[in-house]
Design a protein around this motif. Sequence first.
Motif, PDB file in Angstrom:
ATOM      1  N   ARG A  88    -104.288 -11.132 -63.976  1.00 54.88           N
ATOM      2  CA  ARG A  88    -105.472 -10.483 -63.402  1.00 54.88           C
ATOM      3  C   ARG A  88    -106.472 -11.499 -62.872  1.00 54.88           C
ATOM      4  O   ARG A  88    -107.077 -11.307 -61.817  1.00 54.88           O
ATOM      5  CB  ARG A  88    -106.133  -9.601 -64.456  1.00 54.88           C
ATOM      6  N   GLN A  89    -106.649 -12.589 -63.607  1.00 55.11           N
ATOM      7  CA  GLN A  89    -107.569 -13.637 -63.159  1.00 55.11           C
ATOM      8  C   GLN A  89    -107.088 -14.247 -61.844  1.00 55.11           C
ATOM      9  O   GLN A  89    -107.889 -14.509 -60.934  1.00 55.11           O
ATOM     10  CB  GLN A  89    -107.684 -14.719 -64.235  1.00 55.11           C
ATOM     11  N   ARG A  90    -105.789 -14.474 -61.743  1.00 49.01           N
ATOM     12  CA  ARG A  90    -105.235 -15.067 -60.519  1.00 49.01           C
ATOM     13  C   ARG A  90    -105.372 -14.106 -59.339  1.00 49.01           C
ATOM     14  O   ARG A  90    -105.641 -14.531 -58.214  1.00 49.01           O
ATOM     15  CB  ARG A  90    -103.776 -15.459 -60.746  1.00 49.01           C
ATOM     16  N   GLU A 130    -101.581  -9.951 -55.782  1.00 51.85           N
ATOM     17  CA  GLU A 130    -101.360  -8.666 -56.451  1.00 51.85           C
ATOM     18  C   GLU A 130     -99.921  -8.180 -56.249  1.00 51.85           C
ATOM     19  O   GLU A 130     -99.363  -8.281 -55.154  1.00 51.85           O
ATOM     20  CB  GLU A 130    -102.307  -7.611 -55.896  1.00 51.85           C
ATOM     21  N   LEU A 131     -99.334  -7.648 -57.305  1.00 57.84           N
ATOM     22  CA  LEU A 131     -98.053  -6.966 -57.198  1.00 57.84           C
ATOM     23  C   LEU A 131     -98.327  -5.502 -56.855  1.00 57.84           C
ATOM     24  O   LEU A 131     -98.943  -4.782 -57.633  1.00 57.84           O
ATOM     25  CB  LEU A 131     -97.272  -7.065 -58.512  1.00 57.84           C
ATOM     26  N   PHE A 142     -91.985  -3.395 -57.279  1.00 59.83           N
ATOM     27  CA  PHE A 142     -93.228  -4.066 -56.929  1.00 59.83           C
ATOM     28  C   PHE A 142     -92.918  -5.309 -56.103  1.00 59.83           C
ATOM     29  O   PHE A 142     -91.900  -5.970 -56.317  1.00 59.83           O
ATOM     30  CB  PHE A 142     -93.983  -4.525 -58.185  1.00 59.83           C
ATOM     31  N   LEU A 143     -93.814  -5.661 -55.183  1.00 61.37           N
ATOM     32  CA  LEU A 143     -93.771  -6.931 -54.468  1.00 61.37           C
ATOM     33  C   LEU A 143     -95.198  -7.451 -54.325  1.00 61.37           C
ATOM     34  O   LEU A 143     -96.163  -6.669 -54.358  1.00 61.37           O
ATOM     35  CB  LEU A 143     -93.170  -6.775 -53.069  1.00 61.37           C
ATOM     36  N   LYS A 146     -98.475  -8.595 -52.426  1.00 68.47           N
ATOM     37  CA  LYS A 146     -99.089  -7.827 -51.352  1.00 68.47           C
ATOM     38  C   LYS A 146     -98.576  -8.186 -49.952  1.00 68.47           C
ATOM     39  O   LYS A 146     -98.194  -7.285 -49.188  1.00 68.47           O
ATOM     40  CB  LYS A 146    -100.606  -7.973 -51.416  1.00 68.47           C
ATOM     41  N   PRO A 147     -98.515  -9.475 -49.555  1.00 66.04           N
ATOM     42  CA  PRO A 147     -98.030  -9.766 -48.194  1.00 66.04           C
ATOM     43  C   PRO A 147     -96.572  -9.350 -47.986  1.00 66.04           C
ATOM     44  O   PRO A 147     -96.209  -8.876 -46.900  1.00 66.04           O
ATOM     45  CB  PRO A 147     -98.190 -11.284 -48.065  1.00 66.04           C
ATOM     46  N   ALA A 148     -95.753  -9.508 -49.015  1.00 67.37           N
ATOM     47  CA  ALA A 148     -94.347  -9.113 -48.903  1.00 67.37           C
ATOM     48  C   ALA A 148     -94.222  -7.595 -48.827  1.00 67.37           C
ATOM     49  O   ALA A 148     -93.412  -7.056 -48.056  1.00 67.37           O
ATOM     50  CB  ALA A 148     -93.547  -9.655 -50.088  1.00 67.37           C
ATOM     51  N   ALA A 149     -95.028  -6.894 -49.615  1.00 65.77           N
ATOM     52  CA  ALA A 149     -95.012  -5.428 -49.579  1.00 65.77           C
ATOM     53  C   ALA A 149     -95.432  -4.912 -48.212  1.00 65.77           C
ATOM     54  O   ALA A 149     -94.839  -3.962 -47.672  1.00 65.77           O
ATOM     55  CB  ALA A 149     -95.924  -4.874 -50.670  1.00 65.77           C
ATOM     56  N   GLU A 150     -96.455  -5.521 -47.633  1.00 66.16           N
ATOM     57  CA  GLU A 150     -96.922  -5.088 -46.310  1.00 66.16           C
ATOM     58  C   GLU A 150     -95.873  -5.393 -45.240  1.00 66.16           C
ATOM     59  O   GLU A 150     -95.698  -4.614 -44.290  1.00 66.16           O
ATOM     60  CB  GLU A 150     -98.252  -5.768 -45.996  1.00 66.16           C
ATOM     61  N   ALA A 151     -95.162  -6.503 -45.389  1.00 68.04           N
ATOM     62  CA  ALA A 151     -94.083  -6.816 -44.447  1.00 68.04           C
ATOM     63  C   ALA A 151     -92.952  -5.796 -44.581  1.00 68.04           C
ATOM     64  O   ALA A 151     -92.370  -5.354 -43.577  1.00 68.04           O
ATOM     65  CB  ALA A 151     -93.560  -8.226 -44.701  1.00 68.04           C
ATOM     66  N   LEU A 152     -92.649  -5.392 -45.822  1.00 66.02           N
ATOM     67  CA  LEU A 152     -91.595  -4.392 -46.015  1.00 66.02           C
ATOM     68  C   LEU A 152     -92.020  -3.046 -45.430  1.00 66.02           C
ATOM     69  O   LEU A 152     -91.193  -2.302 -44.890  1.00 66.02           O
ATOM     70  CB  LEU A 152     -91.266  -4.248 -47.501  1.00 66.02           C
ATOM     71  N   GLN A 153     -93.310  -2.729 -45.506  1.00 66.11           N
ATOM     72  CA  GLN A 153     -93.825  -1.518 -44.877  1.00 66.11           C
ATOM     73  C   GLN A 153     -93.559  -1.532 -43.375  1.00 66.11           C
ATOM     74  O   GLN A 153     -93.162  -0.520 -42.787  1.00 66.11           O
ATOM     75  CB  GLN A 153     -95.318  -1.388 -45.156  1.00 66.11           C
TER      76      GLN A 153
END
Length: 210
Positions: free
Chosen positions: A18-20, A28-29, A63-64, A66-73
């Motif tokens: 959470r701190q990171r 974020e995952l 889960f991925l 955030k940038p990877a999740a948005e790319a998968l979107q």
Amino acid sequence: MAVNAYGLTVVSSVQEYRQRVAAHPERELVELTSLIPDLVLDIRYATPHNLLGEPAYTQARAFLRKPAAEALQRVQEALRLLGLGLCVYDAYRPYAVTVRFFEHVRNEDFAAPPWRGSRHNRGCSVDVGLVEHTTGRHLPLPTEYDEMTPEAHSRFNQLPPHILFNRSVLLAAMKRQGFINYPNEWWHYDYQRWADFDLLNLPFEDLVSE
């Protein structure tokens, strides 16, 4: 942070995670179905239908970072125009599960060794197939998921033309959004910025409580 027995630094505390994320929000995952509602999940490691023969996860979630999740979107959006969609077999994987896989398989071609860790542990790898968007029917691809045979290699070409075509559609769609295929497994893709993210050993339950 302490290193583990293999000399790796692995984030195992949800508080530290959470701190990171607070300092760097892109760490974020993201739960994929919250970002991509029409995504098909077939999380084999939450079932006995996998290389272990028993569940490795208590929940069927994906889960991925955030940038990877948005790319998968963006991959899903492009495939939707072709009447297709993604099926996700696995995404973020806790480090402890990777250790368990390697102890079972003992083959670096098909399981990341614990002294290196997996890009899945970084939340930057995703295992995917193709489905028809309207029906969710799986399109034929070279092998079953996680099959450890020569046919699973992405450059194996002694296959029917329609299967080669499906594999090439998946490869092109993923590559356009910055995913790199692992050549021993047609289903495995690494987000191009994987090295920017830490190894994690957080169970899905901790992420759901975020």
